[in-house]
Scaffold this active site. Structure first.
Site, PDB file in Angstrom:
ATOM      1  N   GLU A 111       0.866  -1.182   0.000  1.00  0.00           N
ATOM      2  CA  GLU A 111       0.000   0.000   0.000  1.00  0.00           C
ATOM      3  C   GLU A 111       0.902   1.231   0.000  1.00  0.00           C
ATOM      4  OE1 GLU A 111      -3.412  -0.285   2.395  1.00  0.00           O
ATOM      5  OE2 GLU A 111      -3.907   1.844   2.234  1.00  0.00           O
ATOM      6  N   LYS A 154      -4.046  -0.449  13.787  1.00  0.00           N
ATOM      7  CA  LYS A 154      -4.894   0.601  13.223  1.00  0.00           C
ATOM      8  C   LYS A 154      -6.329   0.157  13.496  1.00  0.00           C
ATOM      9  CE  LYS A 154      -6.109   2.672   8.726  1.00  0.00           C
ATOM     10  NZ  LYS A 154      -5.681   2.837   7.324  1.00  0.00           N
ATOM     11  N   GLU A 179     -10.586   4.382   8.827  1.00  0.00           N
ATOM     12  CA  GLU A 179     -10.715   4.014   7.420  1.00  0.00           C
ATOM     13  C   GLU A 179     -11.259   2.594   7.254  1.00  0.00           C
ATOM     14  OE1 GLU A 179      -6.758   4.990   5.783  1.00  0.00           O
ATOM     15  OE2 GLU A 179      -7.520   7.023   5.434  1.00  0.00           O
ATOM     16  N   ARG A 229      -2.324   3.193  16.957  1.00  0.00           N
ATOM     17  CA  ARG A 229      -2.274   4.400  16.124  1.00  0.00           C
ATOM     18  C   ARG A 229      -3.412   5.370  16.430  1.00  0.00           C
ATOM     19  NH1 ARG A 229      -2.537   3.741  10.469  1.00  0.00           N
ATOM     20  NH2 ARG A 229      -0.778   5.058   9.910  1.00  0.00           N
ATOM     21  N   ASP A 247      -2.575  14.127   7.286  1.00  0.00           N
ATOM     22  CA  ASP A 247      -2.111  12.848   6.751  1.00  0.00           C
ATOM     23  C   ASP A 247      -0.834  13.001   5.934  1.00  0.00           C
ATOM     24  OD1 ASP A 247      -1.898  10.248   5.997  1.00  0.00           O
ATOM     25  OD2 ASP A 247      -3.700  10.184   4.759  1.00  0.00           O
ATOM     26  N   GLU A 264       5.102   9.144  14.012  1.00  0.00           N
ATOM     27  CA  GLU A 264       5.133   8.356  12.771  1.00  0.00           C
ATOM     28  C   GLU A 264       5.370   9.311  11.603  1.00  0.00           C
ATOM     29  OE1 GLU A 264       1.552   6.029  12.373  1.00  0.00           O
ATOM     30  OE2 GLU A 264       1.978   5.451  10.312  1.00  0.00           O
ATOM     31  N   GLU A 308       3.908   9.048  -0.598  1.00  0.00           N
ATOM     32  CA  GLU A 308       2.508   9.049  -1.036  1.00  0.00           C
ATOM     33  C   GLU A 308       2.047  10.443  -1.472  1.00  0.00           C
ATOM     34  OE1 GLU A 308      -0.174   7.712   2.028  1.00  0.00           O
ATOM     35  OE2 GLU A 308      -1.953   8.154   0.831  1.00  0.00           O
ATOM     36  N   HIS A 330      -3.726  18.647   0.997  1.00  0.00           N
ATOM     37  CA  HIS A 330      -4.676  17.633   0.549  1.00  0.00           C
ATOM     38  C   HIS A 330      -5.409  18.047  -0.730  1.00  0.00           C
ATOM     39  CE1 HIS A 330      -7.310  14.159   1.001  1.00  0.00           C
ATOM     40  NE2 HIS A 330      -6.643  13.810   2.064  1.00  0.00           N
ATOM     41  N   TRP A 344     -12.772  13.756   2.148  1.00  0.00           N
ATOM     42  CA  TRP A 344     -11.849  13.141   1.191  1.00  0.00           C
ATOM     43  C   TRP A 344     -11.648  14.057  -0.018  1.00  0.00           C
ATOM     44  CZ3 TRP A 344     -14.397   7.555   1.238  1.00  0.00           C
ATOM     45  CH2 TRP A 344     -13.966   6.875   2.391  1.00  0.00           C
TER      46      TRP A 344
HETATM   47  C1  GCV Z   1      -2.410   2.293   5.381  1.00  0.00           C
HETATM   48  C2  GCV Z   1      -3.571   7.315   4.374  1.00  0.00           C
HETATM   49  C3  GCV Z   1      -3.216   6.420   3.221  1.00  0.00           C
HETATM   50  C4  GCV Z   1      -3.678   4.997   3.476  1.00  0.00           C
HETATM   51  C5  GCV Z   1      -3.070   4.519   4.800  1.00  0.00           C
HETATM   52  C6  GCV Z   1      -3.547   5.458   5.891  1.00  0.00           C
HETATM   53  C7  GCV Z   1      -2.981   5.097   7.250  1.00  0.00           C
HETATM   54  O1  GCV Z   1      -4.944   7.506   4.431  1.00  0.00           O
HETATM   55  O2  GCV Z   1      -3.765   6.914   2.057  1.00  0.00           O
HETATM   56  O3  GCV Z   1      -3.255   4.210   2.407  1.00  0.00           O
HETATM   57  O4  GCV Z   1      -3.443   3.199   5.076  1.00  0.00           O
HETATM   58  O5  GCV Z   1      -3.115   6.765   5.591  1.00  0.00           O
HETATM   59  O6  GCV Z   1      -2.015   5.717   7.653  1.00  0.00           O
HETATM   60  O7  GCV Z   1      -3.510   4.209   7.892  1.00  0.00           O
END
Ligand code: GCV
Length: 706
Positions: free
Chosen positions: A175, A295, A299, A332, A372, A394, A400, A528, A550
């Protein structure tokens, strides 16, 4: 025939078969080409003498032998007993009388001392792992051409848990991974141990990383099944000699999915027992298992809130199961809801009330900023707000939101900006760094994690310069007082060359690279505004996401009056989550530095900023400055790449060209869009967008990596 042979020889010479492909990272150990220095090192190093037979000391022996032989261009062997020029390595206990007086108390469990005495170099520590860290440090001194005649230095990590989080799935996809597939070949494990696993461990040990979370936080419950535990155990066996522990992301609903229970409620005795049994089983495979990363209720991931329980209830259940084995839970805080008027505020709202409720072996792992991993974020308001809870930080190494593995972005300036930010939690000087190293509140549990940017690309990180961010995470976790300049300097010297005609300009380029990226992507506090889902490229216009938070339009809030998210008392009042002293810097248009402006204020287009420019003009200038910054990087590289190998020189050149094109795309698309609100002309010197706004809006990237 002979002619062909000669031609072949010529070809091999011009294009060595063992080209420099980046695989060796910063552990290249090539022959030192500075003749005087080589002579000096040869005089001071004649052989090695290692005490101790553990697997860790065997690793130290191998590393020293290979590295010294490579760098000195002569075979360096173990000597039966130390003499002048011997490099001696061993714990204080093992060295006994060989060690001159001097305290090792400051080096703790993982630190080291290096000193020269009677013409010998002694590398020691309280543990084998400490000695190994010392060995790597000594080799770093040589690789960066430091004097070694009169060494006397001690070093110990400032932070206890120094971890890489892999967002790697069991099917080898990653991911947000941009450097190929996962390096964990789950299918062939445990029988086949790729050489890469050892090299991964060496690289991490060399920078002091001491833990790795193998699987994605969006976890698959199967990773806790016996078959996968056996595979994880095989990796743990490879890493153990290097002082690296294995951790796993735990899926909260695993008791249902793999345990056959009807619930995963943390207050249910059967669920609690399931986790206790599971943890016992894990330790039967991996006796030094580090613990869980979780986590939950984020999400779509399951968590304790599914049963009306809190994050503390969930974390404590796992912590109780791990406590007898000294394992930890990294829980987290990355949560956000659709109902909060401002996504920024959610983690603080959910977690602050839980302060003091977590077990001693729980750390709450908080992203550096509240949204994020954006190119620039204010420090997360939870730092300093939960004095009774150890907070880990973190960071995201995988890019990304920072151009994937195509853009050259050196992140330490960003890391430092956050670590040195003052929370004022206990008065001036209460930096984020002091929160996370535990010193502010006296926590012994302290941690720093980086979401790994590693894949099975030959050079590990896709972009050759991505390695620098991995390197820096380890070095900063060990010692966050190191400056971005120092870290870049040592990384460049080890990874490319010590030639200052290369090091100095490239270092300057690296140090400027993050600000360049902020400028061409999200200047003045924008955040974002990237493409939906895959997060590739600009899409500030996007408003079709299933949830408001989003959508880029939710974050920039551009309209005819201005742009930016009002987080003051007249808006969401997220600023109230900071201490009054910390909040003051951002609270008013007057006090807020331009670089943070649109994080906290909705600002009229013609408002005059500190720079003296109107908001619209400054926005345009920053976008353009970002693009020009990349152009400068291209120019620099063209001038200095002659000092390095052809293969990496060419790779970086091509990637910089892509970065330049994409930076221009960000500038043009964003300005074309924002201009529809500002309704002002582009200031002089800013080129008109290459295409219409419609063109940018219609671009689709269904297969972009994500
Ligand atoms: C692992 C963001 C990323 C997700 C990620 C999330 C997280 O939203 O786009 O891919 O998921 O962070 O840190 O849990």
């Amino acid at each position: 025939m002979r002619k062909y042979f000669l031609l072949l020889l010529l070809f091999v010479n011009l294009h060595p078969l063992h080209a420099e492909d980046g695989y060796r990272l910063w552990l290249r150990y090539d022959l030192i080409t500075d003749a005087a220095l080589l002579q000096d090192y040869r005089t001071h190093i004649s052989g090695i003498y290692i005490t101790g037979e553990s697997a860790t000391m065997a690793a130290a022996r191998r590393e020293l032998t290979t590295a010294l032989t490579g760098m000195l261009g002569k075979t360096i062997q173990e000597q039966p007993k130390p003499q002048g020029g011997t490099v001696i390595a061993g714990t204080a206990t093992a060295l006994g009388p060989l060690l001159p007086k001097g305290s090792l108390s400051a080096t703790g469990e993982e630190g080291f001392r290096i000193l020269t005495t009677a013409g010998r170099t002694i590398i020691t520590g309280n543990t084998d792992a400490g000695v190994l860290h010392g060995v790597f440090h000594f080799l770093r001194l040589l690789q960066t051409h430091q004097p070694i005649q009169t060494l006397d230095l001690s070093s110990a990590p400032g932070i206890r848990y120094r971890i890489l989080d892999h967002w790697d799935n069991l099917n080898r996809t990653i991911e947000r991974g941009y450097a190929g597939f996962s390096i964990w070949d789950w299918h062939k494990l445990p029988g086949y141990l790729d050489r890469r696993y050892t090299d991964y461990a060496r690289a991490n040990a060399s920078i002091g990383i001491n833990g790795t979370v193998l699987n994605n936080v969006n976890a698959n419950a199967l990773s806790l099944s016996p078959a996968y535990l056996e595979k994880a155990a095989a990796l743990a066996n490879v890493f153990r000699p290097y002082g690296i522990k294995v951790y796993l992301s735990a899926r909260f609903s695993a008791p249902i999915e793999t345990g056959g229970l009807k619930t995963a409620d943390p207050q249910d005795p059967q669920v609690q027992q399931w986790w206790k049994d599971k943890v016992k089983e894990i330790y039967s495979y991996i006796p030094d298992f580090g613990g869980f990363l979780v986590k939950a209720n984020s999400e779509g991931q399951p968590g304790p809130q599914n049963y009306g329980r809190s994050h503390a209830d969930g974390a404590n259940m796992l912590a109780d199961a791990l406590a007898p084995y000294k394992g930890i839970v990294m829980w987290r805080a990355f949560v956000y809801s659709n109902t909060n008027e401002d996504r920024f505020k959610q983690a603080y709202d959910e977690f602050k009330p839980l302060d003091g409720q977590f077990r001693d072996n729980v750390a709450v792992q908080v992203k550096n900023g509240p949204i994020d991993f954006q190119p620039r974020e204010p420090f997360h308001p939870l730092f300093g707000a939960m004095p009774r809870t150890p907070l880990m930080i973190e960071f995201q190494l995988t890019q990304e939101y920072q151009g994937f593995a195509t853009h050259l972005v050196y992140m330490p300036p960003q890391f430092r900006e956050v670590l040195m930010a003052d929370t004022y939690a206990k008065g001036k000087g209460s930096t984020v760094a002091k929160v996370i190293d535990g010193s502010l509140e006296g926590h012994s549990l302290s941690g720093i994690a980086g979401v790994a940017n590693i894949g099975n690309d030959r050079n590990w990180t896709g972009h050759p310069f991505g390695q620098a961010n991995w390197y820096a995470l380890g070095r900063l976790a060990w010692d966050y007082t190191l400056t971005p300049d120092q870290i870049a300097d040592e990384w460049l010297r080890q990874t490319f060359t010590n030639d200052t005609r290369f090091v100095n300009p490239v270092k300057a380029m690296m140090l400027a690279s993050h600000e360049n990226l902020v400028n061409y992507m999200t200047p003045l506090g924008l955040h974002h505004i990237m493409g939906y889902g895959h997060h590739y490229g600009p899409a500030p216009w996007f408003d079709k996401g299933a949830r408001a938070d989003w959508n880029p339009v939710y974050f920039h809030r551009a309209d005819s009056a201005g742009i930016g998210f009002d987080r003051t008392a007249t808006g969401s009042n997220a600023l109230a989550q900071y201490t009054p002293e910390a909040r003051r810097q951002w609270a008013t248009l007057d006090s807020c530095p331009d670089i943070w402006l649109l994080w906290f204020h909705h600002v009229p287009w013609n408002y005059t900023l500190h720079s003296g420019n109107t908001l619209w003009n400054e926005l345009c200038k920053r976008y353009e400055a970002g693009v020009q910054g990349v152009q400068t990087m291209c120019n620099t590289w063209d001038k200095v790449s002659q000092f390095v190998d052809e293969e990496r020189a060419e790779q970086v050149k091509m990637l910089l060209q892509i970065q330049l094109t994409e930076a221009g795309w960000w500038r043009d698309a964003c300005l074309a869009y924002f201009q529809t609100f500002a309704k002002m002309p582009l200031p002089a010197g800013i080129p008109a967008p290459a295409h219409t706004l419609e063109y940018y809006k219609e671009l689709q990237f269904p297969l972009a990596p994500h």
